[in-house]
Design an enzyme around this catalytic site. Structure first.
Site, PDB file in Angstrom:
ATOM      1  N   CYS A 302      -1.409   5.585   9.167  1.00  0.00           N
ATOM      2  CA  CYS A 302      -1.116   6.893   8.446  1.00  0.00           C
ATOM      3  C   CYS A 302      -2.177   8.193   8.772  1.00  0.00           C
ATOM      4  CB  CYS A 302      -0.449   6.808   7.050  1.00  0.00           C
ATOM      5  SG  CYS A 302      -1.811   6.133   6.040  1.00  0.00           S
ATOM      6  N   ASP A 426       4.704  13.728   5.550  1.00  0.00           N
ATOM      7  CA  ASP A 426       4.642  12.367   5.352  1.00  0.00           C
ATOM      8  C   ASP A 426       4.329  11.705   6.528  1.00  0.00           C
ATOM      9  OD1 ASP A 426       4.050   9.758   4.192  1.00  0.00           O
ATOM     10  OD2 ASP A 426       5.652  10.137   2.552  1.00  0.00           O
ATOM     11  N   HIS A 428       4.236   8.388   6.877  1.00  0.00           N
ATOM     12  CA  HIS A 428       4.649   7.095   6.698  1.00  0.00           C
ATOM     13  C   HIS A 428       6.088   6.955   7.349  1.00  0.00           C
ATOM     14  CE1 HIS A 428       1.291   7.482   3.675  1.00  0.00           C
ATOM     15  NE2 HIS A 428       1.422   6.338   4.101  1.00  0.00           N
TER      16      HIS A 428
END
Length: 469
Positions: A302, A426, A428
């Site tokens: 990440c 994000d 992820h």
């Protein structure tokens, strides 16, 4: 150079090749330049001649701008508003047989703001023609031929008449040929010329969209003097590279070839806070997340992806020319600066904000500030610092805490109440480049202070813009 108002409703863009051909029978530089200038004047005459044709892309529409904006089909009249052309533009919709529809489509929504046209020249002439006469002359000469990539834009209101818009397009084409002539002569070396390159740049309001002609093959570093002149002409500060090639405007109807989503946050609605103001990332970035580039980094990559998003921002604003680094390039950079052992390259080990800072400096020459937060609950009190960062620097922020990393793209903050919301990208996410899914499911979205682990420590990497033209 053509300056247009970016607030207008429709962008008209005309593209097409014009052939520059001339015979240079002399080695005298001044005489060669005169021959090339006469050839450019001939091309300007072509653009102003009745043989010039504008073809509306993805439609059956052709317009003869120098014949009073005569058009086909006959339903299109010179005084008709330009927006009427949109109903003739075909889409990718298919009929029940799976074939592309050839019928007129309904008028498109206002989001479809670009009408593309092709520049063409009729090669046949009406009436009888005399028989050709062939002759042979033996002599040494230098024949110059190259293709000029014409690319002009003007902005028009939906209600502007077709004939009026055509006049502006012809004026823009003529002006661009003058700019191309200037660039060609300026960078001419003997009988060798550099092909002019057309780029469009979107400047801060109210300046709008500007078209600039550069010599192809000449690096940005060699064009600094020209960029300085442009900054002075448009009264721009000298701390941002507005006119570097990487900062060229990307038209909304053109897909990005690399497949990455750009600026997914622009479709979001900002949260409302009492006396709150919105502070956002300035410019274009790519959304980098898990499982892209045929790289399985699910569960450990990440921070790498957040770093790639930051690198894409510096690349697409023209601050750097190098491509976005891969995971291995990031790891090798950390080995090169002495932060990691050689065995780190090719591993699946996490990195954090300090490593992101080191890689940005090693690979891009970018410095960063680090903000330390001892526990997540303190992030709610960082509104002023974060707002100031986006106001002055405008770069994406990488934030790491525990085993998670995210990218902060902006904040909404109220100076009076202290309320704050964070715009989070994000890394992820593991799915396809589906903008609606990404925004609907919150992979790019506004988050409250409870988004952070209230007891975990966080480090934030705040990249700083270099002062370059």
């Amino acid at each position: 150079m053509v300056v247009v108002d970016s607030d207008s409703e429709i962008i008209l863009r005309v593209k097409g090749p014009l052939e520059l051909k001339c015979q240079l029978d002399t080695s005298d530089a001044q005489l060669m330049q005169k021959v090339i200038s006469r050839t450019f004047e001939s091309l300007r005459s072509q653009v102003k001649s009745e043989s010039c044709v504008l073809a509306v892309c993805d439609s059956p529409v052709f317009i003869w701008p120098n014949r009073g904006a005569l058009a086909t089909p006959e339903e299109i009249t010179p005084n008709a508003p330009y927006e009427d052309l949109q109903q003739w533009i075909q889409t990718d919709d298919q009929d029940s047989a799976g074939k592309r529809s050839a019928k007129k489509k309904s008028k498109r929504s206002s989001s479809a703001s670009v009408i593309n046209l092709g520049l063409m020249m009729e090669v046949t002439q009406p009436g009888p023609l005399s028989a050709p006469i062939l002759s042979k002359t033996v002599q040494k000469s230098h024949f110059l031929t190259t293709t000029l990539p014409m690319d002009c834009v003007v902005c028009t209101s939906c209600g502007d008449a077709i004939k009026d818009a055509c006049e502006r397009l012809l004026e823009a084409l003529t002006h661009q040929l003058c700019d191309m002539e200037k660039v060609t002569l300026q960078h001419m070396r003997g009988p060798t010329v550099l092909v002019p390159e057309v780029l469009h740049f979107l400047l801060p309001e109210p300046k709008g969209l500007v078209t600039v002609v550069y010599p192809a093959g000449v690096s940005d570093s060699q064009l600094e003097a020209q960029r300085k002149e442009l900054h002075q002409q448009f009264e721009l500060p000298d701390d941002r590279p507005y006119f570097r090639r990487a900062n060229a405007y990307h038209f909304p109807n053109e897909p990005y070839k690399d497949g990455y989503l750009r600026n997914p946050h622009v479709v979001l609605t900002h949260p409302t806070l009492d006396n709150g103001k919105v502070y956002l990332v300035q410019g274009i970035y790519s959304y980098h997340h898990y499982m892209q580039d045929r790289m399985d980094d699910n569960g450990w990559g990440c921070a790498y992806r957040s770093l790639q998003t930051i690198c894409s921002w510096f690349q697409q604003q023209g601050y750097v020319e190098r491509s976005v680094p891969t995971h291995k390039e990031i790891q090798q950079a950390l080995v090169d600066v002495g932060d990691k052992q050689t065995s780190f390259v090719g591993s699946c080990q996490w990195i954090g904000s300090i490593e992101v800072q080191a890689v940005l400096n090693q690979l891009l020459g970018i410095t960063s500030k680090i903000m330390f937060v001892s526990q997540g609950s303190e992030l709610a009190s960082k509104g002023r610092e974060l707002a100031n960062h986006f106001l002055t620097e405008g770069t994406p922020i990488m934030i790491g805490g525990g085993v998670l990393a995210h990218t902060i793209l902006g904040v909404t903050w109220s100076e009076t109440t202290g309320q704050i919301r964070y715009l989070i990208l994000d890394p992820h996410y593991t799915g396809a480049e589906d903008l609606q899914l990404i925004t609907d499911k919150g992979w790019c979205g506004w988050k409250g202070p409870d988004f952070w682990d209230q007891t975990a420590y966080y480090n934030l990497c705040l990249p700083q813009k270099p002062k370059v033209i």
